[in-house]
Design an enzyme around this catalytic site. Structure first.
Site, mmCIF file in Angstrom:
data_model
loop_
_atom_site.group_PDB
_atom_site.id
_atom_site.type_symbol
_atom_site.label_atom_id
_atom_site.label_comp_id
_atom_site.label_asym_id
_atom_site.label_seq_id
_atom_site.Cartn_x
_atom_site.Cartn_y
_atom_site.Cartn_z
ATOM 1 N N ASN A 203 4.791 3.814 5.540
ATOM 2 C CA ASN A 203 3.746 2.932 6.074
ATOM 3 C C ASN A 203 3.514 3.254 7.543
ATOM 4 O O ASN A 203 4.109 2.669 8.448
ATOM 5 C CB ASN A 203 4.144 1.472 5.859
ATOM 6 N N GLU A 204 2.621 4.203 7.743
ATOM 7 C CA GLU A 204 2.322 4.693 9.082
ATOM 8 C C GLU A 204 1.543 3.631 9.870
ATOM 9 O O GLU A 204 1.048 2.655 9.289
ATOM 10 C CB GLU A 204 1.504 5.990 8.974
ATOM 11 N N PRO A 205 1.438 3.812 11.206
ATOM 12 C CA PRO A 205 0.700 2.844 12.022
ATOM 13 C C PRO A 205 -0.667 2.512 11.415
ATOM 14 O O PRO A 205 -1.389 3.405 10.953
ATOM 15 C CB PRO A 205 0.567 3.565 13.369
ATOM 16 N N SER B 248 -0.807 0.276 8.865
ATOM 17 C CA SER B 248 -0.554 -0.267 7.519
ATOM 18 C C SER B 248 -0.468 -1.785 7.585
ATOM 19 O O SER B 248 0.376 -2.326 8.305
ATOM 20 C CB SER B 248 0.766 0.285 6.968
ATOM 21 N N THR C 223 5.313 12.306 11.811
ATOM 22 C CA THR C 223 6.128 12.313 10.597
ATOM 23 C C THR C 223 6.178 13.721 10.002
ATOM 24 O O THR C 223 7.236 14.200 9.569
ATOM 25 C CB THR C 223 5.527 11.330 9.568
#
Ligand code: PGA
Length: 250
Positions: free
Chosen positions: A151-153, A155, A170
């Site tokens: 859940n990247e920035p 999300s 990532t």
């Protein structure tokens, strides 16, 4: 200043010894009550020692995983199971091949579903978690972007299992394992923040100084979709298990 419970250990080994003992107790309690135990599992360097300790408990103390159901957080899109960097492979190498879990009780999102079938695959994954009775204990790592799962920035807190574009940080962190960033998949399927927050207990693990600043943001910073681990501040039963280096900025 900590907005979520934190336990600091002298070493990662001490932390995983405590966590694995908790997992074993949960499994034994559920076995006695003839209920399955539902574990949410993570990949990456961080949980490897925890899996080694679970294998030791299986070998030396007869801890059985026959009534354990597992759900992994995520999988790279485009990687078949047999790819050496697939999370399916990682989980079998590091845990499943060494314990008595039933293959049909293992759930990992598929990296190879056709693009048009991904939404249905994700809905089935959510439904399988519900059908299993929900996750008893979810293990988490934290990425340098603050991600839990992938859940990247950006999300949302209520996001569910879905496809996600991987952040360049990532992908950079994964580049050595893939022999160059050009070989790292650009997207993944991940449980959402909402999926993760539905687990009854969350344990986020982090070791080493490289995690200290993002751990501080998650533990002491504002709750924000820019750091999805900060959502643990909203969970009634979440804890960070840190070694001294990962806790050094707190
Ligand atoms: P790591 O990855 O355990 O390899 O540090 C953590 C994560 O990205 O969630």
């Amino acid at each position: 200043m900590n907005k979520v419970p934190v336990e600091i250990f002298e070493s990662p080994e001490d932390a995983v010894a405590k966590l694995a003992a908790e997992t074993a107790e949960l499994i034994r309690e559920n076995d006695a009550a003839e209920r399955p135990t539902v574990l949410g599992l993570a990949t990456g360097g961080t949980p490897i020692r925890y899996y080694q300790e679970l294998i030791r408990l299986h070998n030396e103390l007869d801890l059985s995983f026959a009534n354990v159901i597992t759900f992994n957080l995520d999988e790279y899109a485009g990687l078949p199971r047999e790819h050496k960097e697939s999370y399916w492979q990682f989980m079998h190498d590091n845990l499943f091949d060494h314990i008595d879990i039933k293959e049909e009780n293992i759930h990992i999102p598929s990296g190879t579903v056709a693009e048009e079938d991904i939404p249905a695959h994700c809905e089935e994954y959510e439904q399988a978690i519900i059908d299993a009775g929900g996750i008893d204990q979810q293990i988490l790592g934290i990425g340098r972007t603050g991600h839990i799962g992938f859940n990247e920035p950006g999300s949302p807190q209520d996001s569910l299992t879905r496809a996600i574009h991987l952040d360049s940080i990532t992908r950079e962190d994964a580049a050595p394992a893939f022999g160059g960033i050009e070989n790292v998949p650009t997207s993944a399927i991940t449980m959402g923040c909402g999926t993760i927050l539905s687990a009854r207990r969350l344990v986020l693990l982090a070791w080493g100084e490289a995690k200290a600043s993002i751990v501080k943001e998650a533990v002491q910073g504002p709750i924000s979709d820019q750091v999805s681990a900060s959502f643990l501040q909203n969970h009634p039963n979440a804890v960070f298990y840190l070694d001294e280096a990962a806790a050094s900025a707190l």
